[in-house]
Scaffold this active site. Structure first.
Site: not given
Ligand code: E4P
Length: 216
Positions: A85
């Protein structure tokens, strides 16, 4: 639309895996930090890989391409399921391009516009993660971006898989499916809310009571 669980918590992953509804996991540095210092990131990713056979997103924390690549090559050795990622910044695009040439899967994260998604896909990202909830938080329509990405993808036959991330409530899940996201990555709490309906509980209670009256 596939469902991924957005967590680094092993108990949550074990519980949801048993339900047979998730096909992957996404983590981010915040979710990993929530788990405390007791277990290393590497160990946690390997533990997750033993439970879930699908893709597991593990995020780099370097902000320069060379550092991102160093982290990525190390993480890719942890499990064949690991997807790297990488944040949507110019250095991230450089890293995605090289990793994609090397056949390493990537999930470009922190995407807040259709242009960012398009450029991530052009660099070779396997997945593009658009953050719906964080856009809604600042009074932008997060789901509009998912709809727009899907429209561009269909028009130009783009292969990168669209992840609806930052899901905040069960309605986001339905909307993401309708908007054409390939995947929604969902926190445990929202998934539990989504599978419940009060009429299901009331209905079951009545069926059981009626059956009991027949047999007692
Ligand atoms: C997933 O890939 C993201 O990092 C996550 O959904 C972010 O979520 P948040 O905005 O609730 O922190």
């Amino acid at each position: 639309m596939e469902i991924y669980l957005d967590t680094a918590n092993l108990k949550e992953i074990q519980e949801v895996a048993a339900l047979g509804i998730i096909s992957g996991i996404t983590t981010n540095p915040t979710l990993v930090a929530k788990e405390g210092k007791g277990v290393s990131f590497e160990t946690r990713i390997k533990e997750i890989a033993e439970i879930i056979p699908g893709p597991i997103s593990a995020e780099v924390v370097s902000t320069e391409a060379t550092g991102m690549l160093r982290e990525a090559y190390a993480m890719a050795k942890w499990s064949s399921q690991v997807v790297i990622k990488i944040p949507m910044i110019p250095e991230g695009l450089k890293a995605v391009k090289i990793l994609s040439q090397d056949g390493i899967k990537t999930n470009m994260t922190l995407i807040f516009s259709t242009n960012q998604a398009l450029l991530a896909a052009r660099a070779g990202a396997t997945y593009v993660s658009s953050f719906i909830g964080r856009m809604d938080d600042i009074s932008q329509d997060g789901m509009r971006v998912i709809r727009e990405i899907r429209e561009v993808w269909d028009r130009h036959s783009i292969q990168a898989r669209i992840i609806a991330a930052s899901i905040r409530h069960p309605i986001h899940l339905v909307e993401a499916a309708r908007a054409g996201a390939h995947i929604a990555t969902v926190p445990y709490k929202i998934l539990m809310q989504a599978l419940k309906h009060p009429l299901t509980d009331i209905g079951l209670e009545r069926f059981l009571a009626d059956w009991k009256s027949l047999t007692s």
